[in-house]
Design a protein around this motif. Structure first.
Motif, PDB file in Angstrom:
ATOM      1  N   ARG A  39     -27.326   0.536 -11.886  1.00  0.00           N
ATOM      2  CA  ARG A  39     -26.399  -0.180 -12.779  1.00  0.00           C
ATOM      3  C   ARG A  39     -26.281  -1.648 -12.390  1.00  0.00           C
ATOM      4  NH1 ARG A  39     -20.712  -1.233 -13.050  1.00  0.00           N
ATOM      5  NH2 ARG A  39     -19.923  -1.154 -15.191  1.00  0.00           N
ATOM      6  N   THR A  40     -26.221  -1.926 -11.082  1.00  0.00           N
ATOM      7  CA  THR A  40     -26.096  -3.309 -10.630  1.00  0.00           C
ATOM      8  C   THR A  40     -27.342  -4.114 -10.961  1.00  0.00           C
ATOM      9  OG1 THR A  40     -24.638  -2.596  -8.821  1.00  0.00           O
ATOM     10  CG2 THR A  40     -25.629  -4.774  -8.638  1.00  0.00           C
ATOM     11  N   LEU A  41     -28.524  -3.522 -10.773  1.00  0.00           N
ATOM     12  CA  LEU A  41     -29.774  -4.212 -11.114  1.00  0.00           C
ATOM     13  C   LEU A  41     -29.827  -4.531 -12.611  1.00  0.00           C
ATOM     14  CD1 LEU A  41     -32.344  -2.222  -8.943  1.00  0.00           C
ATOM     15  CD2 LEU A  41     -31.899  -4.688  -8.814  1.00  0.00           C
ATOM     16  N   SER A  42     -29.423  -3.559 -13.430  1.00  0.00           N
ATOM     17  CA  SER A  42     -29.432  -3.774 -14.875  1.00  0.00           C
ATOM     18  C   SER A  42     -28.444  -4.863 -15.272  1.00  0.00           C
ATOM     19  CB  SER A  42     -29.094  -2.456 -15.588  1.00  0.00           C
ATOM     20  OG  SER A  42     -29.065  -2.622 -16.984  1.00  0.00           O
ATOM     21  N   SER A  43     -27.225  -4.831 -14.704  1.00  0.00           N
ATOM     22  CA  SER A  43     -26.220  -5.849 -15.031  1.00  0.00           C
ATOM     23  C   SER A  43     -26.658  -7.236 -14.561  1.00  0.00           C
ATOM     24  CB  SER A  43     -24.879  -5.487 -14.372  1.00  0.00           C
ATOM     25  OG  SER A  43     -24.411  -4.244 -14.828  1.00  0.00           O
ATOM     26  N   PHE A  44     -27.215  -7.304 -13.358  1.00  0.00           N
ATOM     27  CA  PHE A  44     -27.698  -8.583 -12.821  1.00  0.00           C
ATOM     28  C   PHE A  44     -28.788  -9.159 -13.723  1.00  0.00           C
ATOM     29  CE2 PHE A  44     -30.858 -10.860 -10.270  1.00  0.00           C
ATOM     30  CZ  PHE A  44     -30.077 -11.847  -9.692  1.00  0.00           C
ATOM     31  N   SER A  45     -29.727  -8.324 -14.132  1.00  0.00           N
ATOM     32  CA  SER A  45     -30.821  -8.793 -14.997  1.00  0.00           C
ATOM     33  C   SER A  45     -30.297  -9.275 -16.340  1.00  0.00           C
ATOM     34  CB  SER A  45     -31.841  -7.664 -15.191  1.00  0.00           C
ATOM     35  OG  SER A  45     -32.381  -7.242 -13.954  1.00  0.00           O
ATOM     36  N   SER A  46     -29.298  -8.578 -16.880  1.00  0.00           N
ATOM     37  CA  SER A  46     -28.710  -9.003 -18.154  1.00  0.00           C
ATOM     38  C   SER A  46     -28.044 -10.368 -18.032  1.00  0.00           C
ATOM     39  CB  SER A  46     -27.686  -7.970 -18.631  1.00  0.00           C
ATOM     40  OG  SER A  46     -28.301  -6.734 -18.917  1.00  0.00           O
ATOM     41  N   GLN A  47     -27.375 -10.613 -16.901  1.00  0.00           N
ATOM     42  CA  GLN A  47     -26.709 -11.902 -16.687  1.00  0.00           C
ATOM     43  C   GLN A  47     -27.729 -13.031 -16.551  1.00  0.00           C
ATOM     44  OE1 GLN A  47     -23.485 -12.573 -16.728  1.00  0.00           O
ATOM     45  NE2 GLN A  47     -22.660 -10.510 -16.821  1.00  0.00           N
ATOM     46  N   VAL A  48     -28.794 -12.795 -15.786  1.00  0.00           N
ATOM     47  CA  VAL A  48     -29.846 -13.801 -15.634  1.00  0.00           C
ATOM     48  C   VAL A  48     -30.473 -14.107 -16.990  1.00  0.00           C
ATOM     49  CG1 VAL A  48     -32.119 -14.271 -14.621  1.00  0.00           C
ATOM     50  CG2 VAL A  48     -30.335 -13.204 -13.233  1.00  0.00           C
ATOM     51  N   GLN A  49     -30.726 -13.055 -17.762  1.00  0.00           N
ATOM     52  CA  GLN A  49     -31.361 -13.232 -19.064  1.00  0.00           C
ATOM     53  C   GLN A  49     -30.470 -14.013 -20.024  1.00  0.00           C
ATOM     54  OE1 GLN A  49     -33.476  -9.846 -20.963  1.00  0.00           O
ATOM     55  NE2 GLN A  49     -31.964 -10.150 -22.570  1.00  0.00           N
TER      56      GLN A  49
END
Length: 427
Positions: A39-49
């Motif tokens: 979940r953290t990896l997915s949320s982090f990637s969404s924020q970067v994107q």
């Protein structure tokens, strides 16, 4: 803020796995650790994107209207598909739904990276890709939000929810910062990082073991799609918590005014804007870590009302402030108060809802939260243009406090809610 429950289970699922071991520490449950990582990896990637898309579309068009189109491209799939996604989450394998969506996001980010490196990514293509990501998130989130009750027992849920919220706030702080740094190298590097993060999240999701019943698939009808709404209407405490959060965010949309405050009132420039944007997440992180250590297990309903009132007071304080340190403090308090509402609402939605309904109820919860965020920004901007930014923010804070007092009378059951770890599925 979000008919009697179906008694027969619904299908698609993975075979039953053994229940998680009994322990008072969330991290003692291996599946929970894997869930947190994914979940953290997915949320982090969404924020970067999000940072990369915003900068790139503006650099390509130099138009503020283009940024509005990006927001609309993200919002429309959620608004149109979330209830359908909730039905899908309750009738198919939730783990595979989430993994498939994360795989789509990884492929989309990789395509955008290739397009950026090759200089052939155009604004219309970006809008299409953003809509694709919005569609994937609309299906991913209702299923993902059902994982926690299947990974930890109810006695551990408040502490586990607080820890999950803590890592989400870390991603919300680090993601935009990392996105800005990577964009300095090039948009392609941003999207490549996102593709890697989404891919690792997909692998983590597939590695999870979930305790899940075998479900019998039901045809999609209007009644099944709207089942989450009917269920919430029949649960006054849950309805009160979701609607209280909806109106608090809708009225207290101070964050929509941050660029104006940073430039015209606090005279802090873009660095000051970055500090203001980080402040609610920093306050939320501190509060969530405190709950992970000392879970909210007494007088939870009353604490929720107190926290929403504090949210309104902090909004007023920010609106009246002309000092940068005071504004940062007010926003941090606002973010910390919001976590209390998140923890109580999350416990009610996930623990009060039977497993066969969790996807649809989580979808309604998501729809309410997303709508309040989007409409709150619109309401704050329009009101500020009519009466002034300070007056709009202060009036929103006053409105939040007024709603809190009214909701305390309308939903006495929510006010009397005591222990979160005693919440059981409704019959």
């Amino acid at each position: 803020m979000h008919a009697p429950s179906e008694t027969q289970a619904v299908s698609g699922g993975q075979a039953d796995d053994p229940p998680p071991p009994s322990s008072s520490r969330p991290l003692d449950h291996p599946g929970f650790v894997v869930f947190l990582t994914a979940r953290t990896l997915s949320s982090f990637s969404s924020q970067v994107q999000a940072v990369a898309v915003g900068w790139q579309i503006y650099m390509l068009t130099h138009s503020a209207r283009s940024l509005a189109w990006v927001g609309l491209a993200q919002f429309l799939p959620m608004f149109c598909l979330t209830l359908v996604a909730g039905h899908v989450a309750d009738h198919f394998n939730r783990r595979m739904i989430v993994a498939t969506c994360q795989g789509i996001e990884a492929c989309g980010a990789l395509l955008m990276a290739i397009g950026s490196f090759g200089h052939w990514l155009t604004p219309p293509m970006i809008y299409v890709m953003v809509a694709l990501f919005g569609t994937a998130r609309a299906f991913e989130m209702p299923s993902q939000q059902t994982f926690l009750p299947a990974l930890v027992p109810p006695s551990v849920f408040p502490r586990a929810a607080a820890l999950s919220s803590s890592l989400f706030q870390v991603a919300s702080i680090m993601g935009p910062s990392m996105g800005g740094l990577l964009y300095g190298i090039g948009a392609g590097f941003c999207y490549s990082t996102c593709a890697m993060g989404f891919g690792l999240a997909m692998m983590g999701t597939l590695a999870m073991t979930l305790e899940a019943p075998v479900r019998v698939r039901r045809p999609m009808t209007l009644a099944t799609v709207l089942g989450g709404l009917h269920f919430i209407r029949a649960q006054p405490e849950m309805l009160g918590a979701i609607s209280l959060d909806l109106f608090a965010v809708l009225l207290g949309g101070a964050t929509a005014m941050l660029p104006l405050y940073a430039n015209d009132i606090l005279h802090a420039g873009p660095i000051g804007l970055g500090l203001l944007r980080m402040s609610p997440a920093m306050g939320a992180l501190v509060c969530a870590l405190a709950f992970a250590r000392w879970p909210l297990n007494r007088n939870a309903g009353m604490w929720m009302f107190v926290a929403v009132a504090i949210f309104g007071i902090a909004t007023i304080g920010f609106g009246l402030s002309t000092s940068m340190p005071l504004s940062i403090l007010a926003l941090a308090i606002l973010g910390a108060a919001d976590v209390v509402s998140v923890v109580v609402r999350g416990a009610l939605v996930q623990l009060r809802t039977p497993d066969e309904m969790r996807g649809r109820v989580s979808a309604v919860n998501m729809l309410f939260i997303g709508s309040s965020n989007q409409l709150g920004e619109f309401e704050s901007g329009m009101l500020a243009s009519l009466i002034g930014p300070v007056e709009a923010v202060v009036l929103g804070g006053v409105g939040t406090i007024a709603v809190t007092l009214v909701w305390m009378r309308l939903f006495p059951g929510l006010r009397r809610l005591d222990r979160l770890d005693d919440i059981r599925p409704a019959q």
